[in-house]
Design a protein around this motif. Structure first.
Motif, PDB file in Angstrom:
ATOM      1  N   PHE A   1       0.833  -1.194   0.000  1.00  0.00           N
ATOM      2  CA  PHE A   1       0.000   0.000   0.000  1.00  0.00           C
ATOM      3  C   PHE A   1       0.873   1.251   0.000  1.00  0.00           C
ATOM      4  O   PHE A   1       1.785   1.387   0.834  1.00  0.00           O
ATOM      5  CB  PHE A   1      -0.902   0.050   1.242  1.00  0.00           C
ATOM      6  CG  PHE A   1      -2.174  -0.762   1.135  1.00  0.00           C
ATOM      7  CD1 PHE A   1      -2.343  -1.721   0.157  1.00  0.00           C
ATOM      8  CD2 PHE A   1      -3.212  -0.544   2.032  1.00  0.00           C
ATOM      9  CE1 PHE A   1      -3.508  -2.467   0.077  1.00  0.00           C
ATOM     10  CE2 PHE A   1      -4.383  -1.278   1.963  1.00  0.00           C
ATOM     11  CZ  PHE A   1      -4.537  -2.236   0.975  1.00  0.00           C
ATOM     12  N   ALA A   2       0.583   2.157  -0.904  1.00  0.00           N
ATOM     13  CA  ALA A   2       1.256   3.453  -0.911  1.00  0.00           C
ATOM     14  C   ALA A   2       0.750   4.311   0.241  1.00  0.00           C
ATOM     15  O   ALA A   2      -0.424   4.213   0.628  1.00  0.00           O
ATOM     16  CB  ALA A   2       1.004   4.162  -2.234  1.00  0.00           C
TER      17      ALA A   2
ATOM     18  N   GLY B   1       1.369   2.839 -13.612  1.00  0.00           N
ATOM     19  CA  GLY B   1       1.291   2.860 -12.150  1.00  0.00           C
ATOM     20  C   GLY B   1      -0.136   2.886 -11.653  1.00  0.00           C
ATOM     21  O   GLY B   1      -1.017   3.496 -12.268  1.00  0.00           O
ATOM     22  N   GLU B   2      -0.375   2.219 -10.528  1.00  0.00           N
ATOM     23  CA  GLU B   2      -1.701   2.223  -9.911  1.00  0.00           C
ATOM     24  C   GLU B   2      -1.579   2.244  -8.393  1.00  0.00           C
ATOM     25  O   GLU B   2      -0.717   1.575  -7.819  1.00  0.00           O
ATOM     26  CB  GLU B   2      -2.517   0.994 -10.318  1.00  0.00           C
ATOM     27  CG  GLU B   2      -2.985   0.977 -11.756  1.00  0.00           C
ATOM     28  CD  GLU B   2      -4.109   1.974 -12.040  1.00  0.00           C
ATOM     29  OE1 GLU B   2      -4.570   2.664 -11.107  1.00  0.00           O
ATOM     30  OE2 GLU B   2      -4.523   2.055 -13.217  1.00  0.00           O
ATOM     31  N   THR B   3      -2.452   3.035  -7.773  1.00  0.00           N
ATOM     32  CA  THR B   3      -2.610   3.012  -6.313  1.00  0.00           C
ATOM     33  C   THR B   3      -4.069   2.681  -6.026  1.00  0.00           C
ATOM     34  O   THR B   3      -4.821   3.495  -5.503  1.00  0.00           O
ATOM     35  CB  THR B   3      -2.204   4.349  -5.674  1.00  0.00           C
ATOM     36  OG1 THR B   3      -2.871   5.428  -6.344  1.00  0.00           O
ATOM     37  CG2 THR B   3      -0.696   4.557  -5.761  1.00  0.00           C
ATOM     38  N   ARG B   4      -4.467   1.479  -6.385  1.00  0.00           N
ATOM     39  CA  ARG B   4      -5.860   1.053  -6.233  1.00  0.00           C
ATOM     40  C   ARG B   4      -6.273   0.915  -4.773  1.00  0.00           C
ATOM     41  O   ARG B   4      -7.460   0.876  -4.464  1.00  0.00           O
ATOM     42  CB  ARG B   4      -6.088  -0.261  -6.970  1.00  0.00           C
ATOM     43  CG  ARG B   4      -6.022  -0.149  -8.492  1.00  0.00           C
ATOM     44  CD  ARG B   4      -7.115   0.761  -9.017  1.00  0.00           C
ATOM     45  NE  ARG B   4      -7.077   0.884 -10.468  1.00  0.00           N
ATOM     46  CZ  ARG B   4      -7.961   0.329 -11.299  1.00  0.00           C
ATOM     47  NH1 ARG B   4      -8.954  -0.397 -10.817  1.00  0.00           N
ATOM     48  NH2 ARG B   4      -7.862   0.517 -12.601  1.00  0.00           N
ATOM     49  N   SER B   5      -5.308   0.833  -3.866  1.00  0.00           N
ATOM     50  CA  SER B   5      -5.654   0.753  -2.444  1.00  0.00           C
ATOM     51  C   SER B   5      -6.427   1.992  -1.997  1.00  0.00           C
ATOM     52  O   SER B   5      -7.156   1.954  -0.998  1.00  0.00           O
ATOM     53  CB  SER B   5      -4.401   0.602  -1.591  1.00  0.00           C
ATOM     54  OG  SER B   5      -3.597   1.778  -1.649  1.00  0.00           O
ATOM     55  N   LYS B   6      -6.275   3.097  -2.764  1.00  0.00           N
ATOM     56  CA  LYS B   6      -6.893   4.361  -2.364  1.00  0.00           C
ATOM     57  C   LYS B   6      -8.325   4.516  -2.864  1.00  0.00           C
ATOM     58  O   LYS B   6      -9.008   5.476  -2.486  1.00  0.00           O
ATOM     59  CB  LYS B   6      -6.046   5.535  -2.878  1.00  0.00           C
ATOM     60  CG  LYS B   6      -4.626   5.528  -2.316  1.00  0.00           C
ATOM     61  CD  LYS B   6      -3.855   6.753  -2.736  1.00  0.00           C
ATOM     62  CE  LYS B   6      -2.445   6.727  -2.144  1.00  0.00           C
ATOM     63  NZ  LYS B   6      -1.718   7.975  -2.346  1.00  0.00           N
TER      64      LYS B   6
ATOM     65  N   LEU C   1      -8.328  -7.473  -2.149  1.00  0.00           N
ATOM     66  CA  LEU C   1      -7.838  -7.790  -3.487  1.00  0.00           C
ATOM     67  C   LEU C   1      -6.694  -6.918  -3.983  1.00  0.00           C
ATOM     68  O   LEU C   1      -5.734  -7.421  -4.559  1.00  0.00           O
ATOM     69  CB  LEU C   1      -8.991  -7.681  -4.496  1.00  0.00           C
ATOM     70  CG  LEU C   1     -10.144  -8.667  -4.363  1.00  0.00           C
ATOM     71  CD1 LEU C   1     -11.224  -8.345  -5.397  1.00  0.00           C
ATOM     72  CD2 LEU C   1      -9.658 -10.089  -4.526  1.00  0.00           C
ATOM     73  N   PHE C   2      -6.776  -5.613  -3.776  1.00  0.00           N
ATOM     74  CA  PHE C   2      -5.970  -4.688  -4.564  1.00  0.00           C
ATOM     75  C   PHE C   2      -4.724  -4.182  -3.837  1.00  0.00           C
ATOM     76  O   PHE C   2      -4.751  -3.926  -2.636  1.00  0.00           O
ATOM     77  CB  PHE C   2      -6.828  -3.503  -5.008  1.00  0.00           C
ATOM     78  CG  PHE C   2      -7.921  -3.911  -5.952  1.00  0.00           C
ATOM     79  CD1 PHE C   2      -7.669  -4.046  -7.301  1.00  0.00           C
ATOM     80  CD2 PHE C   2      -9.188  -4.198  -5.478  1.00  0.00           C
ATOM     81  CE1 PHE C   2      -8.661  -4.442  -8.184  1.00  0.00           C
ATOM     82  CE2 PHE C   2     -10.197  -4.603  -6.347  1.00  0.00           C
ATOM     83  CZ  PHE C   2      -9.935  -4.726  -7.693  1.00  0.00           C
TER      84      PHE C   2
END
Length: 352
Positions: free
Chosen positions: A51-52, A147-152, A164-165
């Protein structure tokens, strides 16, 4: 099926960056009891994610990956004629994040820079776009930054998506060279399925408001999210996958006269362990040729295919290799590619 073919262009180097923060899925229990968590985690096969932090964006992960790639490969930045940034979690609505990265990386003003906003199939889509532009012979080198920060964007209180993400970023160097053989791409879309994976509010159809950010119970199981957090109909996504993905892969193999056993690796989108296990069985593939990072990174959206190559195939990509790449996701869109690599240079993963 839209089939695209290229020759003499390919990815010569890959790098990746991941957040330092490790999420142990079994301990992700703030909103669910431990037994519920154990059942979900065991089913999806995702045990850790990255997680970012609140100050780290997708562009930061891509910047770190790009700096590593450029340094490791002694790339002359003045020769980067094209930069494509892929993400559905960009820095801003405008300007495009690619332009910000062009300046941040010290690339020349002559560099073409634009964004591609698509879901989990986007890296393969992006490859086809960049390969096409490079095939004109007018460009020297290109960067694909994904790039992806799907946790957000997913609610930690919605059990269907909470486990999942994960987040990550990759950089790919694309070059023209006779050492690269033929590559083939099948790109597909079905907008009638737009509601299967969606963030309803926050755009211009349903702008942000006090109501859009308000959390509410969304189903009989007590799952909670706002209209500005991601939703996924997992059952219907699975039903889509088991029909469309094997069919697309078989069509591409047939149209290119490719014997599946002659391919060196098959790299699938890392959606969850259940889906990929089904695809492996359905297509009767050699499990030893299928690298997986689901367990340690989770679903990193469009980043998952190149991140899996970086993480699992470093040290195994010398000489000539042919890979089958397959990904699907929000839209719905899906893509399959048969891609040649020659002495692919893979950097060590950077933690941000």
């Amino acid at each position: 099926m839209a089939l695209m073919n290229f020759s003499g262009v390919g990815i010569s180097a890959l790098s990746a960056a991941i957040p330092k923060k490790v999420i142990n899925n079994y301990e992700y229990t703030a909103f669910f009891d431990k037994e519920q968590v154990r059942q979900v985690v065991d089913k999806i096969g995702i045990y850790e994610r990255r997680f970012a932090d609140e100050n780290t964006c997708s562009s930061d992960l891509c910047y770190a990956a790009a700096e590593k790639l450029l340094a490791d490969n002694n790339v002359d930045r003045s020769e980067i004629d094209l930069l494509v940034f892929i993400s559905q979690t960009p820095d801003y609505r405008m300007p495009a994040t690619s332009v910000i990265l062009q300046e941040r990386l010290g690339l020349p003003k002559s560099t073409i820079a634009f964004d591609i906003t698509l879901g989990c199939s986007a890296f393969i889509y992006g490859m086809s776009v960049v390969f096409s532009m490079m095939s004109t012979g007018c460009l020297r080198k290109a960067l694909i930054l994904d790039g992806e920060t799907r946790s957000k964007v997913y609610s930690p209180k919605d059990r269907r998506t909470a486990f999942l993400f994960g987040d990550g970023g990759v950089a790919a160097l694309v070059e023209n060279s006779d050492k690269f053989g033929a590559s083939h791409f099948s790109l597909n879309s079905d907008g009638s399925l737009e509601d299967l994976i969606k963030i309803k509010a926050g755009g211009y159809r349903y702008p942000s408001s006090f109501e859009s950010v308000k959390e509410s119970i969304v189903d009989e199981y007590g799952n909670i999210r706002s209209d500005e957090q991601g939703y996924m109909n997992g059952a219907d996504v699975f039903n889509f996958v088991i029909v469309e993905i094997p069919k697309d892969i078989k069509k591409l193999l047939s149209q290119t006269n490719t014997d599946v056993s002659a391919l060196d690796y098959y790299v699938f989108h890392q959606a969850n362990n259940f889906i990929n296990s089904y695809l492996i069985k359905k297509l009767k593939l050699d499990k030893d040729k299928i690298p997986s990072t689901i367990a340690k990174y989770g679903n990193t959206s469009s980043v998952s295919v190149p991140l899996t190559i970086v993480d699992r195939l470093k040290g195994n990509m010398d000489g000539n290799k042919r890979l089958l790449l397959s990904a699907f996701g929000v839209g719905m869109t899906w893509a399959t590619a048969i891609v040649p690599f020659h002495d692919l240079r893979i950097s060590d993963i950077v933690e941000v």
